[in-house]
Design an enzyme around this catalytic site. Structure first.
Site, short mmCIF file in Angstrom:
data_model
loop_
_atom_site.label_atom_id
_atom_site.label_comp_id
_atom_site.label_asym_id
_atom_site.label_seq_id
_atom_site.Cartn_x
_atom_site.Cartn_y
_atom_site.Cartn_z
N ALA A 69 -55.00 -41.71 49.02
CA ALA A 69 -55.80 -40.52 49.29
C ALA A 69 -54.86 -39.33 49.44
O ALA A 69 -53.68 -39.50 49.78
CB ALA A 69 -56.61 -40.73 50.57
N GLY A 113 -54.94 -45.78 49.33
CA GLY A 113 -56.25 -45.75 48.69
C GLY A 113 -56.19 -46.15 47.22
O GLY A 113 -57.19 -46.61 46.65
N GLU A 116 -56.42 -49.82 47.26
CA GLU A 116 -57.80 -50.17 47.64
C GLU A 116 -58.76 -49.94 46.47
O GLU A 116 -59.69 -50.73 46.24
CB GLU A 116 -58.22 -49.33 48.85
N GLU A 136 -50.22 -46.94 54.92
CA GLU A 136 -50.88 -46.01 55.84
C GLU A 136 -50.27 -46.00 57.23
O GLU A 136 -50.28 -44.99 57.93
CB GLU A 136 -52.39 -46.33 55.94
#
Ligand code: DAK
Length: 262
Positions: A69, A113, A116, A136
């Site tokens: 992200a 992300g 993911e 993260e």
């Protein structure tokens, strides 16, 4: 919809083609922001609704599938901002509603992300330069798009826990050994290999492709008895399709099947 952060195209000469979505924010290593996720959701839904498309490939650049992200966009958010606005949940869930198979063709970084997102696809084919991780923890957060749930299911608790707690990245071969990716191919062959698999899927009857995807996904969401019963019912239901008659008749008569996707 016109896209600024992704590129879409189709490939294949037969009636059913492969829809390809390429993430395209190269300077930010395809960092995932709201606009990109909106565009991705829109493109995936359009391919899902297009009868001429039988399978979808999601890919990035040689250097990065996606580096997670967009950290710059997140940096100043408060708890109230992310909680009250249900931070980016809205446009991260689209991919889970896509019924056609989505293959992640991953080269370079697939972290945070990005990892993911790859795990939300139906399977991952990795280039030999791919690197996967959930870093993260280094930012004072934890994975927020399913990483703590999908990574242990893919690679087991020990490796998932280590990767998530240390932020270490694993290379493509380790990811293949651990079961995160279906196979590793040379970087220059990544798209050819992904396309080969996707075109193969396109050549099969759509009801059985949908049923296979639904049944395998059910194995993650239910106990064994429920999952096997779900599979049994889908299996029985496929005997109501023309494609089952065609597929078996073609085998018995030693000819190529002509599936009608019904
Ligand atoms: N966001 C924004 N920009 C990024 C970025 C990111 N995640 N990753 C890289 N960039 C930018 C860099 O800032 C740099 O920009 P400039 O300095 O050139 O302007 C450019 O991309 C190139 O990056 P590097 O110079 O760092 O390239 P390197 O090859 O040296 O290193 C790297 C590559 C991937 C190791 C490094 O860039 C890196 O560590 N990036 C950050 C990786 C990371 O921590 N990712 C996790 C982010 S947190 C949720 C959904 C999703 C999420 C949470 C919730 N919900 C649905 C609720 C996800 C969270 C995350 O992913």
């Amino acid at each position: 919809m016109t896209y600024e952060m992704i590129i879409t195209r189709t490939e294949g000469a037969d009636a059913r083609k492969v829809g390809i979505v390429t993430l395209n924010r190269p300077k930010q290593l395809n960092a995932l922001n709201n606009q990109l996720m909106d565009e991705l959701g829109s493109a995936l839904k359009a391919f899902d609704a297009d009868d001429s498309v039988g399978c979808i490939i999601l890919t990035g650049s040689e250097k990065a599938f996606a580096a997670g992200a967009d950290i710059g966009a997140m940096a100043q958010y408060s708890f109230a901002d992310v909680y009250n606005n249900d931070y980016i949940t809205r446009n991260w869930e689209h991919i889970r509603s896509i019924r056609k198979p989505v293959i992640a063709a991953v080269s370079g970084f697939a972290v945070g992300g990005g990892c993911e997102l790859a795990m939300m696809c139906d399977f991952i084919i990795a280039a030999d330069n791919a690197r996967f991780g959930q870093p993260e923890i280094k930012l004072g957060i934890i994975p927020g798009a399913g990483g703590t749930q999908r990574l242990p299911r893919a690679v087991g608790k020990a490796k998932a826990m280590e990767l998530i707690l240390t932020g270490r990245m694993m290379d493509a071969l380790e990811a293949e050994r651990a079961g995160l990716v279906s196979r590793v191919v040379p970087l220059e062959k990544l798209m050819d290999e992904a396309l080969g698999a996707a075109l193969m899927i396109c050549s099969y009857g759509q009801p059985s492709v949908f049923a296979a995807k639904e049944a395998v996904n059910r194995s993650f969401d239910s106990g064994l008895s429920d999952g096997v019963m779900f599979e049994r019912r889908l299996f029985h239901a496929l005997f109501a399709t023309e494609d089952q008659k065609e597929g078996m008749d073609a085998f018995v008569n030693k000819r190529k099947p002509a599936f009608k996707h019904r």
